[in-house]
Write a protein that holds these residues in place. Sequence first.
Motif, PDB file in Angstrom:
ATOM      1  N   GLU A   1      -9.629  12.349 -24.375  1.00  0.00           N
ATOM      2  CA  GLU A   1      -9.581  12.090 -22.937  1.00  0.00           C
ATOM      3  C   GLU A   1      -8.323  11.302 -22.558  1.00  0.00           C
TER       4      GLU A   1
ATOM      5  N   CYS B   1     -20.721  20.212 -11.281  1.00  0.00           N
ATOM      6  CA  CYS B   1     -20.469  18.990 -12.057  1.00  0.00           C
ATOM      7  C   CYS B   1     -20.762  17.786 -11.168  1.00  0.00           C
TER       8      CYS B   1
ATOM      9  N   THR C   1     -20.551  14.092 -10.395  1.00  0.00           N
ATOM     10  CA  THR C   1     -19.729  12.952 -10.819  1.00  0.00           C
ATOM     11  C   THR C   1     -20.394  11.610 -10.554  1.00  0.00           C
TER      12      THR C   1
ATOM     13  N   SER D   1     -18.082   8.715  -9.509  1.00  0.00           N
ATOM     14  CA  SER D   1     -17.228   7.998 -10.460  1.00  0.00           C
ATOM     15  C   SER D   1     -15.869   8.682 -10.593  1.00  0.00           C
TER      16      SER D   1
ATOM     17  N   GLU E   1     -13.659   8.171 -12.860  1.00  0.00           N
ATOM     18  CA  GLU E   1     -13.452   8.488 -14.270  1.00  0.00           C
ATOM     19  C   GLU E   1     -14.181   9.768 -14.665  1.00  0.00           C
ATOM     20  N   ARG E   2     -15.408   9.922 -14.173  1.00  0.00           N
ATOM     21  CA  ARG E   2     -16.176  11.127 -14.493  1.00  0.00           C
ATOM     22  C   ARG E   2     -15.539  12.366 -13.854  1.00  0.00           C
ATOM     23  N   GLU E   3     -14.955  12.191 -12.671  1.00  0.00           N
ATOM     24  CA  GLU E   3     -14.255  13.297 -12.021  1.00  0.00           C
ATOM     25  C   GLU E   3     -13.123  13.800 -12.905  1.00  0.00           C
TER      26      GLU E   3
ATOM     27  N   THR F   1     -12.858  13.394 -16.154  1.00  0.00           N
ATOM     28  CA  THR F   1     -13.425  13.953 -17.378  1.00  0.00           C
ATOM     29  C   THR F   1     -13.869  15.389 -17.170  1.00  0.00           C
ATOM     30  N   TYR F   2     -14.562  15.652 -16.064  1.00  0.00           N
ATOM     31  CA  TYR F   2     -15.002  17.020 -15.784  1.00  0.00           C
ATOM     32  C   TYR F   2     -13.818  17.965 -15.638  1.00  0.00           C
TER      33      TYR F   2
END
Length: 377
Positions: free
Chosen positions: A42, A99, A101, A104, A106-108, A110-111
Motif C-alpha cells: 500500500e 466499495c 469506505t 475514511s 485511507e480506505r478510499e 486502499t480500494y
Amino acid sequence: MAVTLADVAARAGVSAATVSRVLSGNYPVAGATRSRVLRAVEELEYVVNGPASALAAATSDLVGVLVNDIADPFFGIMASAVQSEMEPEKAGRKLAVVCNTGGSPERELTYLTLLQRQRAAAVVLTGSAVEDEKHTAALAARLRRMAEAGTRIVLCGRPPLPEDAVAGRGDAPRSGKAGRDAGKDETEDGPAAPITVAFDNRGGARRLTEHLLALGHRRIGYVAGPVERTTTRHRLEGHRAALADHDPALLSDAEHLTVHGAYDRSSGYDGALELLRRAPDLTAVLAANDTVALGVCAALRDQGLRIPEDVSVAGFDDLPFSADAAPALTTVRIPLHEAGARAGRLALGRESAPPGGVATVRTELMARASTAPPRAD
C-alpha cells in the motif's frame, strides 16, 4: 520508475518469494508477516502486473463504485443507479463492485489500489471529497495511474479535482485538447482527466435559506456536516451568501448559530440541543441533510417544541422518506438516481463527456409542511 516486487520485499523486510506468496494467496503466511507485506504494498502503491505489457494494460469487466456508507439512502440510490446501467443488455455483462469506505480517506485510497490491481474498466467515486491537500494529491496520483492504464474515472457528487493535482507535480497543466476531450480514453497529451458530475450544493442551500428568509425567519440555526468535507463547505457558503444578500447584519451571528457533526441522525439531535442552548430564541433550523433533519425534529419534540409552529426545520437531498415525515420535510431535491445513472453511462463510455469534463446537476427547492412563518410574539 515502476515499483518492483523487490522494492516491496525490501520495505517489508522479507524475501521476494514471501511477497509473492502473500499476493498469490496460495501459501500460508504468518499474520504479522502478511500485514507487513500488505502495508508495504500500500505504501509503495505496488500494482501486480501480468506477464506481458499487453495484459498489464488491459482492463477487466469490473466497475468499482466507491461510497461512504451503503446503508445511507443517499449513497444507496446512487450506487443502485450506477449499477442499473450495467445490466447485460446495456453494458455487455459488466460487474459493479460497491466499495464501502466508511468515509475514511485511507480506505478510499486502499480500494482504489485494489481496483487498480484488478484493472477495473471504470471507477465511480460518489459523495463529497475530503479537503486535505495531502489526501487530494494521493487521490489524484492514483486516479492518474488508473487512467493511464485505461480505466475511466467519474466523480459523482463531488467537485472536480484541482487542475494542479490532476496534472501532477512536474507535469504540464492539463489544458487545451486534453481538457476539451476529458472523458475519452486517451488524448494527445496523455490519459483523460476524470469526468465530474457535480451537485449544485451552493445554489440549493441558497434557495433554501431564501425560502426561510421570505417566510420571515431571522434567527436561523444550522446543523452542518463535517468541517473537512466539500459538500459541507459548499452548502454553508450558499446559506451565508443568502444571509448576506438579504441583510449583511445577519452574518454576525452566523458562526455562533452553526454547529458541525456527522451526516447522521444523532448529530442532528445533539446539534439541535446545542443550538437551543446557544440561542433559545431561534425560529428555524437548517440541517446538513434529511437524515440530520430527522434528528433535529426529534430533539425539538423532546424539548416540547412544535414543528413548524415553534421552530421550522429544513433538510437537504430529498431522500425517499422526506415527503412521508410528519410533518412533511421541506428540503432541496437532488435527482440522485438520474445523476448516478448518468455517472454509470459516462463510466462505460456510453455517453459523451460534458464540455470541459464537468456536468452540474441542478437542485430544486421542495417547500413542505415543516416550514412556516415564525410565531408572532
